[in-house]
Motif scaffolding. Structure first.
Motif, PDB file in Angstrom:
ATOM      1  N   ARG A  66       0.911  -1.298   0.156  1.00 56.72           N
ATOM      2  CA  ARG A  66      -0.106   0.011   0.031  1.00 56.72           C
ATOM      3  C   ARG A  66       0.894   1.046  -0.067  1.00 56.72           C
ATOM      4  O   ARG A  66       1.724   1.427   0.954  1.00 56.72           O
ATOM      5  CB  ARG A  66      -0.962   0.018   1.361  1.00 56.72           C
ATOM      6  CG  ARG A  66      -1.833   1.048   1.279  1.00 56.72           C
ATOM      7  CD  ARG A  66      -2.919   1.214   2.612  1.00 56.72           C
ATOM      8  NE  ARG A  66      -3.571  -0.140   2.596  1.00 56.72           N
ATOM      9  CZ  ARG A  66      -4.762  -0.006   2.138  1.00 56.72           C
ATOM     10  NH1 ARG A  66      -5.481   1.173   1.680  1.00 56.72           N
ATOM     11  NH2 ARG A  66      -5.644  -1.025   2.213  1.00 56.72           N
ATOM     12  N   ASP A 133      -5.421   5.188  -2.535  1.00 49.48           N
ATOM     13  CA  ASP A 133      -5.023   4.392  -1.524  1.00 49.48           C
ATOM     14  C   ASP A 133      -5.570   3.156  -1.472  1.00 49.48           C
ATOM     15  O   ASP A 133      -6.435   2.777  -0.720  1.00 49.48           O
ATOM     16  CB  ASP A 133      -5.261   5.162  -0.224  1.00 49.48           C
ATOM     17  CG  ASP A 133      -4.625   4.747   0.897  1.00 49.48           C
ATOM     18  OD1 ASP A 133      -3.786   3.922   0.802  1.00 49.48           O
ATOM     19  OD2 ASP A 133      -5.085   5.152   2.102  1.00 49.48           O
ATOM     20  N   GLN A 134      -4.882   2.094  -2.194  1.00 46.28           N
ATOM     21  CA  GLN A 134      -5.547   0.949  -2.267  1.00 46.28           C
ATOM     22  C   GLN A 134      -4.329  -0.271  -2.152  1.00 46.28           C
ATOM     23  O   GLN A 134      -3.132   0.236  -2.696  1.00 46.28           O
ATOM     24  CB  GLN A 134      -6.271   0.705  -3.460  1.00 46.28           C
ATOM     25  CG  GLN A 134      -5.433   0.545  -4.663  1.00 46.28           C
ATOM     26  CD  GLN A 134      -6.528   0.532  -5.938  1.00 46.28           C
ATOM     27  OE1 GLN A 134      -7.567   0.947  -5.878  1.00 46.28           O
ATOM     28  NE2 GLN A 134      -5.976   0.168  -6.959  1.00 46.28           N
TER      29      GLN A 134
END
Length: 169
Positions: A66, A133-134
């Motif tokens: 991430r 944001d993954q």
């Protein structure tokens, strides 16, 4: 270290050698997790420290990362380095596992390039959009070549231009 006066910017880095067991996980701006899977036909089975792997067996290494943080605290470029465990050889040709029943997530849209050597697998990532944001998953397949008990050093993830954004498994 003593640095004399000069005009410009200096970045100093140091590395301390620890055993793989003693190196604690790290998550500063990034997070990184590594999992191993034994590939057998059309199935994959999780591997832990007690799993015995036969010589010639195939192992899928899954790296979930991430890339956290606001755009102003890091660049859009990161490099992920995963040391290859002794006794294994990474397989660069992995098309057969990208599709079919396994459909392993070996690449992600953020992945721009990957390079393999006998010592490490290196992944160069570029964020398509900084606000995404993954979790990204990349990986590779390796073959067990030698019998024995082996430990893999931690994988590392670093921003290419901002040293404070980093992670370690």
């Amino acid at each position: 270290v003593t640095v004399g006066a000069f005009d410009g910017l200096a970045t100093l880095r140091a590395k301390a050698r620890l055993s793989a067991v003693d190196a604690p996980p790290l998550a500063e701006g990034f997070s990184l997790e590594r999992r191993y899977w034994l590939i057998s036909g059309d199935s994959k089975t999780p591997i832990d420290a007690s799993t015995s792997i036969a010589q010639g067996a195939l192992v899928y290494v899954e790296l979930a990362l991430r890339l956290n943080g606001a755009r102003d605290t890091r660049s859009s470029y990161a490099v992920l380095v995963d040391p290859i465990a002794a006794g294994f050889t990474p397989l660069q040709e992995d098309k057969e596992w990208r599709g079919g029943a396994l459909a392993l997530p070996l690449a992600h849209e953020s992945l721009k390039r990957r390079a393999f050597s006998a010592r490490e697998a290196t992944f160069f990532l570029e964020e398509p959009a900084w606000w995404m944001d993954q979790v990204r998953t990349v990986g590779y397949v390796m073959r067990a070549d030698f019998a024995g008990r082996f430990t893999a050093p931690p994988a590392t993830l670093e921003d290419m231009y901002w040293a404070r954004a980093r992670a370690r498994t």
